[in-house]
Motif scaffolding. Structure first.
Motif, mmCIF file in Angstrom:
data_model
loop_
_atom_site.group_PDB
_atom_site.id
_atom_site.type_symbol
_atom_site.label_atom_id
_atom_site.label_comp_id
_atom_site.label_asym_id
_atom_site.label_seq_id
_atom_site.Cartn_x
_atom_site.Cartn_y
_atom_site.Cartn_z
ATOM 1 N N PHE A 165 -4.990 5.251 2.030
ATOM 2 C CA PHE A 165 -4.816 3.861 0.942
ATOM 3 C C PHE A 165 -5.454 2.826 1.796
ATOM 4 O O PHE A 165 -5.120 1.121 0.818
ATOM 5 C CB PHE A 165 -3.265 3.739 0.566
ATOM 6 C CG PHE A 165 -2.493 4.765 0.493
ATOM 7 C CD1 PHE A 165 -0.883 4.974 0.294
ATOM 8 C CD2 PHE A 165 -3.130 5.820 -0.947
ATOM 9 C CE1 PHE A 165 -0.557 6.081 0.338
ATOM 10 C CE2 PHE A 165 -2.419 7.223 -1.348
ATOM 11 C CZ PHE A 165 -1.145 6.982 -0.318
ATOM 12 N N TYR A 166 -5.979 3.179 2.986
ATOM 13 C CA TYR A 166 -6.986 1.552 2.793
ATOM 14 C C TYR A 166 -8.505 1.394 2.329
ATOM 15 O O TYR A 166 -8.933 1.601 2.874
ATOM 16 C CB TYR A 166 -6.928 1.262 4.292
ATOM 17 C CG TYR A 166 -6.198 0.926 4.951
ATOM 18 C CD1 TYR A 166 -5.700 -0.238 5.269
ATOM 19 C CD2 TYR A 166 -4.193 1.761 5.361
ATOM 20 C CE1 TYR A 166 -5.089 -0.838 6.088
ATOM 21 C CE2 TYR A 166 -3.991 1.321 5.835
ATOM 22 C CZ TYR A 166 -3.876 -0.230 6.537
ATOM 23 O OH TYR A 166 -2.461 -0.419 7.295
ATOM 24 N N GLN A 167 -8.282 1.562 0.975
ATOM 25 C CA GLN A 167 -9.357 1.613 0.233
ATOM 26 C C GLN A 167 -10.164 3.020 0.084
ATOM 27 O O GLN A 167 -10.702 3.904 -1.085
ATOM 28 C CB GLN A 167 -10.562 0.265 0.527
ATOM 29 C CG GLN A 167 -10.745 -0.145 -0.583
ATOM 30 C CD GLN A 167 -11.367 -1.358 -0.929
ATOM 31 O OE1 GLN A 167 -11.807 -1.593 0.575
ATOM 32 N NE2 GLN A 167 -11.734 -1.610 -1.581
ATOM 33 N N ARG A 172 -13.411 -3.731 6.430
ATOM 34 C CA ARG A 172 -12.883 -5.048 7.033
ATOM 35 C C ARG A 172 -11.405 -4.624 6.932
ATOM 36 O O ARG A 172 -10.477 -5.302 8.021
ATOM 37 C CB ARG A 172 -13.518 -5.454 6.752
ATOM 38 C CG ARG A 172 -12.168 -5.931 5.547
ATOM 39 C CD ARG A 172 -12.931 -6.662 4.366
ATOM 40 N NE ARG A 172 -12.559 -6.423 2.323
ATOM 41 C CZ ARG A 172 -12.109 -7.551 2.619
ATOM 42 N NH1 ARG A 172 -11.393 -8.298 2.718
ATOM 43 N NH2 ARG A 172 -11.408 -6.842 1.090
ATOM 44 N N LEU A 173 -10.941 -3.824 6.595
ATOM 45 C CA LEU A 173 -8.819 -3.615 6.286
ATOM 46 C C LEU A 173 -8.207 -3.434 7.542
ATOM 47 O O LEU A 173 -7.082 -2.641 7.560
ATOM 48 C CB LEU A 173 -9.104 -3.182 5.341
ATOM 49 C CG LEU A 173 -9.373 -3.713 3.850
ATOM 50 C CD1 LEU A 173 -9.256 -2.616 2.621
ATOM 51 C CD2 LEU A 173 -9.004 -5.236 3.531
ATOM 52 N N TYR A 208 -10.874 -8.333 -4.091
ATOM 53 C CA TYR A 208 -11.288 -8.284 -2.164
ATOM 54 C C TYR A 208 -10.709 -8.837 -1.400
ATOM 55 O O TYR A 208 -9.771 -8.448 -0.487
ATOM 56 C CB TYR A 208 -12.914 -9.520 -2.552
ATOM 57 C CG TYR A 208 -13.644 -8.823 -0.859
ATOM 58 C CD1 TYR A 208 -14.070 -8.392 -0.400
ATOM 59 C CD2 TYR A 208 -13.103 -10.461 -0.258
ATOM 60 C CE1 TYR A 208 -14.988 -7.993 1.032
ATOM 61 C CE2 TYR A 208 -13.987 -10.366 1.330
ATOM 62 C CZ TYR A 208 -14.625 -8.784 1.478
ATOM 63 O OH TYR A 208 -15.230 -9.276 2.412
ATOM 64 N N HIS A 209 -10.144 -10.270 -2.388
ATOM 65 C CA HIS A 209 -9.190 -11.295 -0.684
ATOM 66 C C HIS A 209 -7.338 -10.889 -1.046
ATOM 67 O O HIS A 209 -6.753 -10.889 0.156
ATOM 68 C CB HIS A 209 -8.751 -12.866 -1.410
ATOM 69 C CG HIS A 209 -10.084 -13.782 -1.501
ATOM 70 N ND1 HIS A 209 -10.677 -13.405 0.058
ATOM 71 C CD2 HIS A 209 -11.290 -13.879 -1.911
ATOM 72 C CE1 HIS A 209 -12.151 -14.112 -0.109
ATOM 73 N NE2 HIS A 209 -12.387 -14.380 -1.361
ATOM 74 N N GLU A 266 -7.269 -7.578 -1.401
ATOM 75 C CA GLU A 266 -6.782 -6.001 -0.364
ATOM 76 C C GLU A 266 -6.348 -6.509 0.774
ATOM 77 O O GLU A 266 -6.161 -5.447 0.937
ATOM 78 C CB GLU A 266 -8.725 -5.361 0.046
ATOM 79 C CG GLU A 266 -9.081 -4.949 -2.086
ATOM 80 C CD GLU A 266 -9.775 -5.163 -2.217
ATOM 81 O OE1 GLU A 266 -10.983 -5.123 -1.250
ATOM 82 O OE2 GLU A 266 -10.754 -4.872 -3.212
ATOM 83 N N SER A 267 -6.932 -7.992 1.797
ATOM 84 C CA SER A 267 -6.462 -8.001 2.532
ATOM 85 C C SER A 267 -5.326 -9.094 2.747
ATOM 86 O O SER A 267 -4.481 -9.476 4.170
ATOM 87 C CB SER A 267 -7.601 -8.763 3.017
ATOM 88 O OG SER A 267 -7.778 -9.601 2.069
ATOM 89 N N PHE A 306 -1.577 -2.271 -2.666
ATOM 90 C CA PHE A 306 -2.013 -0.800 -3.017
ATOM 91 C C PHE A 306 -3.060 -0.792 -3.753
ATOM 92 O O PHE A 306 -3.857 0.240 -3.815
ATOM 93 C CB PHE A 306 -1.062 0.047 -3.026
ATOM 94 C CG PHE A 306 -1.219 1.510 -3.185
ATOM 95 C CD1 PHE A 306 -1.696 2.486 -2.577
ATOM 96 C CD2 PHE A 306 -0.862 2.054 -4.753
ATOM 97 C CE1 PHE A 306 -2.110 4.070 -2.578
ATOM 98 C CE2 PHE A 306 -1.062 3.194 -4.868
ATOM 99 C CZ PHE A 306 -1.992 4.019 -4.076
ATOM 100 N N ALA A 332 -4.520 -3.540 -5.396
ATOM 101 C CA ALA A 332 -5.768 -3.710 -5.164
ATOM 102 C C ALA A 332 -6.480 -2.959 -4.294
ATOM 103 O O ALA A 332 -7.802 -3.502 -4.643
ATOM 104 C CB ALA A 332 -5.466 -5.052 -4.504
ATOM 105 N N ARG A 333 -6.444 -2.200 -2.977
ATOM 106 C CA ARG A 333 -6.292 -1.581 -2.554
ATOM 107 C C ARG A 333 -7.396 -0.110 -3.106
ATOM 108 O O ARG A 333 -7.879 0.145 -2.464
ATOM 109 C CB ARG A 333 -6.257 -1.436 -1.709
ATOM 110 C CG ARG A 333 -5.993 -2.445 -0.287
ATOM 111 C CD ARG A 333 -5.300 -2.392 0.640
ATOM 112 N NE ARG A 333 -5.508 -3.538 2.113
ATOM 113 C CZ ARG A 333 -4.785 -2.999 2.854
ATOM 114 N NH1 ARG A 333 -3.698 -2.134 3.678
ATOM 115 N NH2 ARG A 333 -4.667 -4.278 3.762
ATOM 116 N N CYS A 335 -9.532 -1.173 -5.721
ATOM 117 C CA CYS A 335 -10.654 -1.337 -6.217
ATOM 118 C C CYS A 335 -12.110 -0.644 -5.900
ATOM 119 O O CYS A 335 -11.951 -0.583 -4.036
ATOM 120 C CB CYS A 335 -10.618 -2.827 -6.060
ATOM 121 S SG CYS A 335 -12.191 -3.469 -6.555
#
Lengths: 329, 545
Positions: free
Chosen positions: A8-10, A19-20, B51-52, B54-55, B481, B483-484, B486
């Motif tokens: 799930f880290y994109q 980067r995550l 994008y923001h 996500e982090s 989750f 957002a990520r 995307c």
């Protein structure tokens, strides 16, 4: 799988970095501090899979050995495009002797280091499929049988590409090469028994045998890292598509490696002391057609008519791998 | 001269060999327009704020979001999210639940009391905004951020317009609406309630305003010709919703018919259920797939026991009395999809009939505006949202467009930017439109399989008796989750793939947030970076040879 997948880290662990992810979870290739063992300016073709695979593997080994390693290179594309006199692209201690003797030279280097008491320096030998499965095969088998402390990495692009795409014992059935033209009633390379070196290496019951491809960087890095730390004879067989010899677009190198593994034609697995310990499951199963169709060396299977009979035989090879290595859990 | 045998040259590095000269095409980093951004009526930079998010940088995400939309907690609930309809992820597993993340950010902003950034300098100009609905509030917000002094005049007793008097509480809780309106006021916008503007130009001139934005909405309910209907218990949808909002309890009875097929019809039927009606029946001329109401709301209404009579019209209102008889005529769709009467009638008993047939605009305040152009009873505006009278702009439900909160917010933003340009006497800056990041440009292999997070819904029994919010928000974990999920279509998200897959080590990593650069001395133009870029942010451009 030889590494812990991130969920799930994109992009999870599929991309090189992201980067995550924590720094510790990124690959060696994602770091600015990677060794770049094979640096820019080498004369490999555009999109060379072998140049890519060699940098992936050597950077991982440099990282794992804390940059304490010696590399012995067999003759082949990798040696020719990286070291035209007096230039070198290697940023590792590197030596080359002959086409067929790299495993023996590496055995000698390992013996010399042992005599000098430098057990922390790791020895790696590398070559293409010609130097490994044909010309250097006797030396390699001896190195395995003696369980010498060498990691041998074969970059398999399935023919003698450097000299103009001649058939090797790793060339797949039906592939057109300069010596197996697409002519006559059975065009291309003949459908023989095949010579899959990882299984021959396993028959020597050495501590570690693995396959990998340039399409799965994390898997490759994890295997090289583990193999670098182990003692005794180790063997890693990396599939590296060749745009020139395979007749494919230079941008399709990684895609081809991915299709080879996702179709089951090239199984990705690890074996310890002769037994398969882990296999990388197929994520998106594709028919072998999708792999074959992108390559001019298999064009005669699709033109002027589709050769369903031969394609079915190739598909059967893939299905056998899927069953044998349990690639579809 | 100490060279070994047969060696005459010093060893050199291959770095001297500039293989970039082999190249016939060069990779170029691009930013393409994500389909979600393209689909947003408010023009939100959705990919940008995800994008923001996500982090986990929620405040940064919210700040990007409110550059375009000052009311994310509202739109996260009531917008019909055309962004999700356009989302490329739908072709992979399911669309990113953009509205749920937007709602999470909006709620988080209310919880943390984040405030809008104040304008760096005031312009000295004054703008009158008529109507405190979504488009008036949006225009006021954007004008205030551009440094203009804004006064909003609202005829009603509370701000919010249709967000308050058209959308029931169970879809949009009032504390959320109030908080987002208050934040706009805290930016320096004055809202004067119970202040009806009767004559626009007079109000503008007397107040000394330099420009005006009119967004009075559409509040005049359309009537169908239902004979004998005047005496019967026939109401219009907006006054039912309005009286509920004002705390009155309209007497609808046990069995309520609702005539119409839009979102308002659904809202009234669901409200009737909550007010105690045992049966709420929506009568609609056509079929479910042709209903203008959004399918998610139709489904929620069905879940709550609202009944539907498709292909039916109300014909004759029966005698006045405690128990009403209504006649329904069955319809059939012709080959063009238009409903045609069949001559088959049916009697149906009901205590009341609510008409939800759409609304017209009350244009009386514009009587003193010269040269105004009208279209179907609505005010015509040009592409700058300006009416035919210079300096008078209009938006929201009173101009011809889709009537949703998000479209109205978008009108407000657009009008504000053009009012700003008009006041400064400059032509508006038109940002260059990037090509759309289509699904075909993505390399989806690299994305983790991750199905969409589900928002919990209130259990049915409470939906039939209370006005509690039906759909709950995501918690921080699920929002992160989501957002990520995307795909970052068309915009680099620093996955390092290009940096990794280059066989020539010709991609330079510039560090966090700075993306990458191609080293053209060594790039051979193989195209691997472009082929393996997950989000299609690299393009191969032919070299001029």
């Amino acid at each position: 799988m030889s590494f812990q997948p991130v969920r799930f880290y994109q992009t999870g662990t599929y991309t090189v970095g992201n980067r995550l992810l924590d720094e510790a979870q990124r690959t060696v290739q994602a770091t600015v501090a990677r060794a770049n063992s094979l640096t820019s300016g080498h004369r490999a073709c555009q999109g060379c899979g072998e140049a890519l695979g060699a940098r992936y593997a050597m950077d991982a080994a440099m990282h794992a050995s804390d940059r304490q390693m010696v590399v012995v290179n067999a003759t082949g594309c990798l040696e020719v495009f990286s070291t035209p006199y007096p230039e070198t692209s290697w940023q590792v201690p590197w030596m080359h002797s002959l086409f067929g003797n790299a495993p023996a030279v590496a055995t000698g280097v390992a013996a010399a280091l042992r005599v000098k008491g430098r057990r922390n320096v790791r020895v790696i030998a590398q070559g293409g499929d010609g130097g490994t499965t044909d010309i250097g095969f006797g030396c390699l088998s001896g190195m395995f049988e003696r369980n010498d402390d060498v990691l041998y990495i074969c970059y398999d692009n399935q023919a003698y590409m450097n000299t103009g795409v001649q058939r090797s014992s790793a060339t797949p059935a039906a592939a057109r090469t300069a010596t197996t033209p697409a002519k006559g009633p059975a065009p291309g390379n003949e459908f023989g028994q095949g010579k899959f070196l990882p299984e021959i290496a396993m028959a020597h019951r050495i501590p570690y045998v693995a396959t990998a491809s340039v399409a799965d960087l994390r898997d490759l890095e994890a295997k090289v890292e583990e193999a670098t730390h182990l003692r005794g004879a180790r063997y890693i067989h990396v599939l590296v598509p060749c745009p020139l010899g395979w007749g494919a677009a230079s941008s399709d190198t990684i895609r081809l490696a991915r299709l080879a593994t996702e179709s089951g034609l090239f199984p990705i697995f690890e074996a310890r002391f002769g037994e398969v310990s882990e296999a990388r499951p197929i994520r998106r199963l594709v028919p072998v057609n999708e792999f074959l169709r992108l390559q001019k060396r298999f064009a005669h299977l699709f033109e002027p008519t589709i050769d369903t009979e031969r394609i079915a035989v190739i598909q059967a090879q893939a299905d056998r791998n899927i069953k044998r290595y349990a690639l579809l859990p | 001269m100490d060279k070994p045998f047969a060696i005459t040259l010093d060893p050199g590095s291959s770095l001297a060999n500039h293989t970039g000269s082999w190249r016939t095409a060069r990779p170029s980093y691009v930013d393409h327009l994500p389909p979600c951004n393209q689909g947003c009526p408010t023009g939100e930079n959705i990919q940008g704020w995800l994008y923001h998010a996500e982090s986990g940088q929620y405040e940064a995400a919210w700040r990007v979001l409110v550059q375009d939309n000052p009311m994310p907690a509202v739109t996260g609930r009531v917008c019909y999210h055309p962004c999700e309809g356009a989302c490329n992820r739908a072709r992979l597993d399911s669309a990113v639940s953009i509205h749920a993340v937007e709602r999470f950010l909006g709620d988080e902003a209310i919880k943390q009391n984040w405030q809008f950034a104040r304008p760096p300098a005031m312009s000295g100009k004054r703008v009158l905004v008529v109507g405190a609905g979504p488009s008036g509030l949006s225009a006021a917000y954007h004008l205030a951020r551009l440094g203009h002094a804004v006064e909003v005049r609202e005829a009603g007793p509370m701000a919010g317009g249709m967000m308050r008097f058209g959308i029931p509480k169970y879809r949009l809780p009032r504390d959320v609406l109030d908080a987002e309106i208050r934040r706009i006021e805290q930016l320096g916008v004055t809202i004067r309630l119970n202040t009806k503007v009767e004559h626009l130009l007079k109000a503008r001139d007397e107040g000394g305003f330099d420009a005006a934005f009119v967004a009075v909405g559409a509040h005049v309910s359309k009537r169908a010709w239902v004979p004998a209907g005047e005496a019967a218990r026939i109401m219009d949808a907006l006054s039912v919703l309005r009286s509920v909002e004002l705390g009155e309890k309209p007497l609808l009875g046990r069995r309520v018919l609702v005539y119409g097929g839009g979102n308002t019809a659904i809202d009234v039927a669901r409200t009737a259920r909550r007010l105690g009606a045992e049966e709420a029946v929506i009568i609609y001329r056509r079929t479910r797939d042709r209903m203008p109401a959004h399918d998610s709301e139709v489904q929620e209404a069905l879940d709550e026991g609202v009944m539907f009579r498709w292909l039916s019209t109300i014909k004759i209102g029966a005698d006045a009395g405690a128990h009403e008889q209504f006649t329904i005529e069955k319809m059939a769709l012709d080959e063009n999809g238009f409903p045609q009467p069949t001559g088959e009638f049916e009697q149906i008993e009901a205590d009341s009939l609510v008409l939800a047939l759409g609304q017209d605009v009350d244009l009386s305040l514009l009587d003193d505006v010269p040269g105004l152009q009208l279209t179907d009873g609505m005010v015509s505006v040009d592409s700058n949202m300006m009416t035919a009278c210079p300096g008078i702009f209009a938006g929201g439900d009173m101009v011809p467009a889709e009537r949703t909160v998000t479209v109205a917010l978008g009108h407000g933003k657009k009008a504000a930017r053009h009012i700003d340009s008009w006041l400064r006497g400059v032509s508006p800056a038109v940002a260059e439109k990037h090509p759309v990041a289509t699904f075909e440009r993505l390399n989806t292999w690299y994305y983790t399989d991750a199905p969409r997070s589900v928002q919990q819904e209130l259990e049915r029994v409470r939906r039939e008796s209370t006005f509690d919010e039906v759909v709950s928000g995501l918690n921080a974990d699920t929002a992160l989750f989501e957002a990520r999920r995307c795909l970052s279509c068309g915009n680099c998200f620093e996955c390092d793939n290009c940096y990794g897959v280059c066989p020539d080590n010709a991609v330079i990593k510039l560090g966090p947030g700075k993306r990458f650069k191609i080293n053209l001395d060594y790039c051979k133009g193989c195209g691997l970076c472009a082929a393996e870029c997950p989000c299609g942010a690299i393009e191969m451009v032919p070299e001029t040879i």
